[in-house]
Design a protein around this motif. Structure first.
Motif, PDB file in Angstrom:
ATOM      1  N   ASN A  23      -9.660   5.491  -5.383  1.00  0.00           N
ATOM      2  CA  ASN A  23     -10.253   5.942  -6.655  1.00  0.00           C
ATOM      3  C   ASN A  23      -9.424   6.986  -7.393  1.00  0.00           C
ATOM      4  OD1 ASN A  23     -12.151   5.895  -8.667  1.00  0.00           O
ATOM      5  ND2 ASN A  23     -13.479   7.383  -7.680  1.00  0.00           N
TER       6      ASN A  23
ATOM      7  N   TYR B 299       2.205   1.766  -3.466  1.00  0.00           N
ATOM      8  CA  TYR B 299       1.136   2.298  -4.312  1.00  0.00           C
ATOM      9  C   TYR B 299       1.009   3.816  -4.124  1.00  0.00           C
ATOM     10  CZ  TYR B 299      -3.304   2.947  -6.619  1.00  0.00           C
ATOM     11  OH  TYR B 299      -4.283   3.392  -7.464  1.00  0.00           O
TER      12      TYR B 299
ATOM     13  N   ALA C  77      -5.662  -5.166  -2.026  1.00  0.00           N
ATOM     14  CA  ALA C  77      -5.144  -4.046  -2.830  1.00  0.00           C
ATOM     15  C   ALA C  77      -6.207  -3.515  -3.780  1.00  0.00           C
ATOM     16  CB  ALA C  77      -3.899  -4.478  -3.598  1.00  0.00           C
ATOM     17  N   GLU C  78      -6.938  -4.403  -4.434  1.00  0.00           N
ATOM     18  CA  GLU C  78      -8.001  -3.956  -5.344  1.00  0.00           C
ATOM     19  C   GLU C  78      -9.040  -3.115  -4.593  1.00  0.00           C
ATOM     20  OE1 GLU C  78      -9.308  -7.662  -7.029  1.00  0.00           O
ATOM     21  OE2 GLU C  78      -7.755  -7.604  -8.592  1.00  0.00           O
ATOM     22  N   LYS C  79      -9.356  -3.514  -3.365  1.00  0.00           N
ATOM     23  CA  LYS C  79     -10.372  -2.792  -2.593  1.00  0.00           C
ATOM     24  C   LYS C  79      -9.871  -1.426  -2.128  1.00  0.00           C
ATOM     25  CE  LYS C  79     -13.225  -6.667  -1.100  1.00  0.00           C
ATOM     26  NZ  LYS C  79     -12.982  -7.488  -2.269  1.00  0.00           N
ATOM     27  N   TYR C  80      -8.622  -1.331  -1.660  1.00  0.00           N
ATOM     28  CA  TYR C  80      -8.179  -0.003  -1.229  1.00  0.00           C
ATOM     29  C   TYR C  80      -7.880   0.897  -2.431  1.00  0.00           C
ATOM     30  CZ  TYR C  80      -3.155  -1.546  -1.168  1.00  0.00           C
ATOM     31  OH  TYR C  80      -1.907  -2.022  -1.470  1.00  0.00           O
ATOM     32  N   ILE C  81      -7.470   0.323  -3.546  1.00  0.00           N
ATOM     33  CA  ILE C  81      -7.279   1.142  -4.746  1.00  0.00           C
ATOM     34  C   ILE C  81      -8.625   1.690  -5.215  1.00  0.00           C
ATOM     35  CG2 ILE C  81      -6.682   1.039  -7.214  1.00  0.00           C
ATOM     36  CD1 ILE C  81      -4.402  -0.950  -6.336  1.00  0.00           C
ATOM     37  N   ASP C  82      -9.643   0.861  -5.189  1.00  0.00           N
ATOM     38  CA  ASP C  82     -10.983   1.321  -5.535  1.00  0.00           C
ATOM     39  C   ASP C  82     -11.452   2.416  -4.581  1.00  0.00           C
ATOM     40  OD1 ASP C  82     -13.412   1.120  -7.137  1.00  0.00           O
ATOM     41  OD2 ASP C  82     -14.319   0.310  -5.293  1.00  0.00           O
TER      42      ASP C  82
ATOM     43  N   GLU D  75      -3.898  -9.464  -3.096  1.00  0.00           N
ATOM     44  CA  GLU D  75      -4.406  -8.865  -4.334  1.00  0.00           C
ATOM     45  C   GLU D  75      -5.819  -8.324  -4.126  1.00  0.00           C
ATOM     46  OE1 GLU D  75      -4.903  -9.870  -9.058  1.00  0.00           O
ATOM     47  OE2 GLU D  75      -4.964 -11.535  -7.646  1.00  0.00           O
ATOM     48  N   ASP D  76      -6.678  -9.083  -3.465  1.00  0.00           N
ATOM     49  CA  ASP D  76      -8.047  -8.640  -3.217  1.00  0.00           C
ATOM     50  C   ASP D  76      -8.069  -7.383  -2.346  1.00  0.00           C
ATOM     51  OD1 ASP D  76     -11.014  -9.365  -3.440  1.00  0.00           O
ATOM     52  OD2 ASP D  76     -10.740  -9.099  -1.273  1.00  0.00           O
TER      53      ASP D  76
ATOM     54  N   ARG E  90      -3.355 -14.299  -2.984  1.00  0.00           N
ATOM     55  CA  ARG E  90      -4.656 -13.906  -3.554  1.00  0.00           C
ATOM     56  C   ARG E  90      -5.361 -12.888  -2.658  1.00  0.00           C
ATOM     57  NH1 ARG E  90      -4.641 -19.450  -4.856  1.00  0.00           N
ATOM     58  NH2 ARG E  90      -5.837 -19.944  -2.991  1.00  0.00           N
TER      59      ARG E  90
ATOM     60  N   SER F  29       0.838  -1.207   0.000  1.00  0.00           N
ATOM     61  CA  SER F  29       0.000   0.000   0.000  1.00  0.00           C
ATOM     62  C   SER F  29       0.873   1.258   0.000  1.00  0.00           C
ATOM     63  CB  SER F  29      -0.972  -0.004   1.182  1.00  0.00           C
ATOM     64  OG  SER F  29      -0.300  -0.118   2.418  1.00  0.00           O
TER      65      SER F  29
END
Length: 181
Positions: A180, A27, A172-177, A169-170, A166, A24
């Motif tokens: 935004n 990122y 990361a996808e949620k905090y990236i979303d 990855e999930d 996995r 994070s």
């Protein structure tokens, strides 16, 4: 574009070189955030038995660590936090009157005493430091989305390395979303 600051509040033994904070933080760096790492040194007390003692000590050290950070010109502030760091970061935002987006990794129940609705949380259901039902209730009361990972421990990990990858990855996808960009 204005200044962007990301403050990282680690846990006691979960430092910024561990997966949740490492990725994070990378990122945030890739998206132009100035990174400020809070360091506590050795905290007095043990979790969960002496949570207030650990929290108070961590709070004092975080305040000292951040005393020279000027948040006044920041266009965006994100707090990444883990475990006891979630409570310290939530209180810091309230005490300093900062508009912050929070990413709470494995928050403790004490965190919700200070947290506002501007954040998301991640929790492993086998976390020995937190009661999943109580954390769920507290997050719902604060309107904080709580993502639960079945069987994950306080690091949101299991013995299954592929599950861990996995899950990272999930998460990361949620905090990236959430962020935004």
């Amino acid at each position: 574009m204005g200044k962007k600051i990301c403050v990282v509040f680690p846990g006691i033994g979960y430092h910024t070189d561990k997966p949740l904070l490492y990725y994070s933080k990378k990122y945030m760096m890739a998206h132009g955030y100035e990174i400020v790492d809070v360091t506590y040194g050795k905290l007095s007390g043990h979790l969960p038995e002496e949570i207030q003692k650990v929290f108070d000590d961590g709070w004092n050290k975080a305040v000292d660590c951040l005393k020279d950070v000027d948040f006044s010109e920041a266009e965006d502030i994100v707090f990444l936090s883990k475990s006891i760091g979630t409570a310290i970061s939530a209180k810091y935002a309230v005490e300093k009157g900062l508009k912050v987006r929070n990413i709470y990794f494995t928050p403790l129940e004490i965190t919700m005493q200070y947290a506002n609705s501007n954040g998301i949380a991640f929790h492993g259901t086998a976390d020995p430091l937190v009661n999943t039902d109580e954390l769920t209730r507290l997050c719902e009361a604060k309107n904080i989305p709580l993502y639960k990972y079945e069987g994950g421990n306080h690091s949101i990990e299991t013995k299954d390395i592929l599950w861990n990858i996995r899950t990272q990855e999930d998460i990361a996808e949620k905090y990236i979303d959430y962020l935004n960009f």
